[in-house]
Design an enzyme around this catalytic site. Sequence first.
Site, short mmCIF file in Angstrom:
data_model
loop_
_atom_site.label_atom_id
_atom_site.label_comp_id
_atom_site.label_asym_id
_atom_site.label_seq_id
_atom_site.Cartn_x
_atom_site.Cartn_y
_atom_site.Cartn_z
N ASP A 75 -6.59 59.75 -7.10
CA ASP A 75 -6.53 60.76 -5.73
C ASP A 75 -6.36 62.08 -6.06
O ASP A 75 -6.72 62.96 -5.51
CB ASP A 75 -5.61 59.72 -4.65
CG ASP A 75 -6.58 58.89 -4.27
OD1 ASP A 75 -6.10 57.68 -4.72
OD2 ASP A 75 -7.10 58.75 -3.08
N ASN A 87 -2.60 57.39 -7.59
CA ASN A 87 -3.69 56.44 -7.31
C ASN A 87 -3.18 55.40 -6.30
O ASN A 87 -1.94 55.59 -6.10
CB ASN A 87 -4.58 55.77 -8.23
CG ASN A 87 -5.72 54.98 -8.13
OD1 ASN A 87 -6.43 55.75 -7.26
ND2 ASN A 87 -5.69 53.92 -8.46
N ARG A 135 -5.50 63.31 5.69
CA ARG A 135 -4.74 62.38 4.87
C ARG A 135 -4.38 63.46 3.66
O ARG A 135 -5.16 64.42 3.01
CB ARG A 135 -5.94 61.45 4.19
CG ARG A 135 -6.06 60.33 5.19
CD ARG A 135 -6.88 59.13 4.59
NE ARG A 135 -5.93 58.37 3.95
CZ ARG A 135 -6.24 57.26 2.90
NH1 ARG A 135 -7.50 57.19 2.61
NH2 ARG A 135 -5.40 56.64 2.51
N GLY A 151 -11.27 56.64 0.09
CA GLY A 151 -11.67 56.85 -1.30
C GLY A 151 -11.64 58.54 -1.37
O GLY A 151 -12.13 59.29 -0.56
N ALA A 152 -11.23 59.01 -2.53
CA ALA A 152 -10.92 60.46 -2.46
C ALA A 152 -12.04 61.17 -2.45
O ALA A 152 -12.38 62.01 -1.67
CB ALA A 152 -10.12 60.69 -3.86
O1 MRU Z 1 -6.31 54.72 0.63
P1 MRU Z 1 -7.56 54.78 -0.21
O2 MRU Z 1 -8.47 53.46 0.30
O3 MRU Z 1 -8.39 56.06 0.61
O4 MRU Z 1 -7.29 54.83 -1.41
C1 MRU Z 1 -8.41 54.75 -2.61
C2 MRU Z 1 -7.71 55.08 -3.98
O5 MRU Z 1 -6.89 54.94 -4.16
C3 MRU Z 1 -9.01 55.04 -4.86
O6 MRU Z 1 -8.71 54.53 -6.04
C4 MRU Z 1 -9.16 56.59 -5.24
O7 MRU Z 1 -9.42 57.50 -4.04
C5 MRU Z 1 -10.44 56.76 -6.10
S1 MRU Z 1 -11.82 56.35 -5.31
C6 MRU Z 1 -13.11 56.93 -6.17
#
Ligand code: MRU
Length: 343
Positions: A234, A244, A86, A47-48
């Site tokens: 993201d 996203n 990432r 999650g970002a």
């Molecule tokens: O691969 P992830 O689980 O890190 O991806 C997360 C997302 O795409 C979320 O929608 C995004 O990071 C927003 S989190 C507040």
Amino acid sequence: MAVKTIEWKNDRVIMLDQRLLPHREVYRVCRDHHQVAAAIRDMVIRGAPAIGVAAAMGVALGALKTPAKSFDRSFERMLVTLAKTRPTAVNLSWALQRMRQIYLGQRARGIEIVKQALKEEAQKIYKEDIAGNRQLGRHGVPLLRHAKKIMTHCNAGALATAGYGTALGVLRALKESGETFEVFVNETRPFLQGARLTAWELKKERIPATLITDNMAGSLMQGGKVDAIVVGCDRVAANGDVANKIGTYTLAVLARRHGIPFYVAGPTSSIDVDCPSGKDIPIEQRDPKEVTHIFGKALAPKGMRVVNPAFDVTPQELVSAIITEKGVIRPPYLQNIRTHVSH
Ligand code: MRU
């Protein structure tokens, strides 16, 4: 609900291992920045905004372990190690830049001062994220007040942030404001953040929620069962294009087809004004095994060719509004994003 996604405790970083949810709540202890980098890369934390907070704490942790005589060289290497984990969420480089500024600003005062300042800055980033998410949530309430059936994708909740969440923060704020509504949770193949994490959070929060597989979303919209969609992000480019979780673009296209508002919620730390458009956003390609296997069990024939982009880009014209801790950004995004972030 007190989900402790990440915490700084006794000069260690403690994270809830999100790979094991919803069945097991196991906390991992990181003792240096290498362990934090591995935790981000291996999706212990994701999650970002949570990635940004983890990276900041990783820098602080790494700094504490580094002797004064090799500090400068080690510090830059540490940033590179964490930056490589990432590529898509801009919160990672945003947090590393903030930590670097502290280092540069305090360097002349000596290494011990730098270490203390880095530790304080990581805590500040953590606290700001939670406070910002609460503000973001409140800004989202007027947009979603009349929506009784709301769809979300992936997990943009407390687990994806230092706490409270962005898209789920809006839903939390909506509930706190006395509204009643239900949520459709897309399972979010291949990593299943919706089925495992968002479903878990909403259940704990007692927000009525229904789980669907991703390919059911269009049919629900066609049947008039979705009043609004809210997702996280993201990276938002300067023109308003939004990266996203994979599948977000499909939802935005479907939403437009059915006249459903499509909202993006994220902190201003997810906005990259130096990135002109979605074409310039690096998209992470992940292990093919995430597609061919579920929980270690093979679904597809051996040797099957696979693509596994972890994110997609939703063009700005499909986004009804972007909700941040500072307020709501409406089109035209090219102008309004710049004004919004600089205020
Ligand atoms: O691969 P992830 O689980 O890190 O991806 C997360 C997302 O795409 C979320 O929608 C995004 O990071 C927003 S989190 C507040």
